[in-house]
Design a protein around this motif. Structure first.
Motif, PDB file in Angstrom:
ATOM      1  N   UNK A  58       7.906   1.509  -4.006  1.00 39.00           N
ATOM      2  CA  UNK A  58       7.896   2.052  -2.648  1.00 39.00           C
ATOM      3  C   UNK A  58       6.493   1.951  -2.059  1.00 39.00           C
ATOM      4  N   UNK A  59       6.397   1.380  -0.874  1.00 32.60           N
ATOM      5  CA  UNK A  59       5.105   1.168  -0.226  1.00 32.60           C
ATOM      6  C   UNK A  59       5.342   0.484   1.116  1.00 32.60           C
ATOM      7  N   UNK A  71       0.848  -1.192   0.000  1.00 33.49           N
ATOM      8  CA  UNK A  71       0.000   0.000   0.000  1.00 33.49           C
ATOM      9  C   UNK A  71       0.880   1.237   0.000  1.00 33.49           C
ATOM     10  N   UNK A  72       0.759   2.006  -1.069  1.00 36.19           N
ATOM     11  CA  UNK A  72       1.463   3.275  -1.168  1.00 36.19           C
ATOM     12  C   UNK A  72       0.566   4.371  -0.602  1.00 36.19           C
ATOM     13  N   UNK A  73       1.133   5.496  -0.184  1.00 33.72           N
ATOM     14  CA  UNK A  73       0.326   6.587   0.383  1.00 33.72           C
ATOM     15  C   UNK A  73      -0.779   7.024  -0.570  1.00 33.72           C
ATOM     16  N   UNK A  74      -1.986   7.098  -0.040  1.00 36.78           N
ATOM     17  CA  UNK A  74      -3.110   7.548  -0.831  1.00 36.78           C
ATOM     18  C   UNK A  74      -3.667   6.539  -1.806  1.00 36.78           C
ATOM     19  N   UNK A  75      -3.155   5.323  -1.759  1.00 37.42           N
ATOM     20  CA  UNK A  75      -3.615   4.291  -2.684  1.00 37.42           C
ATOM     21  C   UNK A  75      -4.184   3.107  -1.911  1.00 37.42           C
ATOM     22  N   UNK A  76      -4.886   2.268  -2.634  1.00 34.31           N
ATOM     23  CA  UNK A  76      -5.457   1.089  -2.001  1.00 34.31           C
ATOM     24  C   UNK A  76      -4.385   0.024  -1.805  1.00 34.31           C
ATOM     25  N   UNK A  77      -4.680  -0.924  -0.953  1.00 31.56           N
ATOM     26  CA  UNK A  77      -3.778  -2.041  -0.702  1.00 31.56           C
ATOM     27  C   UNK A  77      -3.980  -3.071  -1.820  1.00 31.56           C
TER      28      UNK A  77
END
Length: 115
Positions: A90-91, A39-45
């Motif tokens: 990156x996540x 999960x990246x910032x602001x995104x779904x897992x």
């Protein structure tokens, strides 16, 4: 109660490698279905890779050919070998196992790839 302990995240330059580990409690790990998500910032897992109790694997298109999921049932551990890392990898990476129809999540480990 199943506990998962993740390790192996960190900071790496693009093109580098990392290996994530997820150690599970319990003696029936060999029957577990194991996954890695990120999960990246602001995104779904999103699902990155999985491995069944029989050793069959699945990879998201974005990591196919670069990441390898494996398991060591003797150590109750699932791994994610990540090669040729890209900045977009990156996540926070999470492992999940499914045991007796219940899902258990690790605490997550940060992977940061710098350009």
């Amino acid at each position: 109660q199943v506990q998962l302990v993740e390790s192996g995240g960190g900071l790496v330059q693009a093109g580098g490698s990392l290996r994530l580990s997820c150690a599970a409690s319990g003696s029936i790990f060999s029957s577990d279905y194991c996954c890695w998500y990120r999960q990246a910032p602001g995104k779904q897992r999103d699902l990155v890779a999985d491995i069944t109790s029989g050793g069959s694997t699945y990879y998201a298109d974005s990591v196919k050919g670069r990441f390898t999921v494996s398991r060591d049932n003797a150590k109750n551990t699932v791994y994610l070998q990540m090669n040729s890392l890209k900045v977009e990898d990156s996540a926070v990476y999470y492992c999940k196992i499914t045991r007796a129809f219940r899902d258990y999540w690790g605490q997550g480990t940060q992977v940061t790839v710098s350009s």
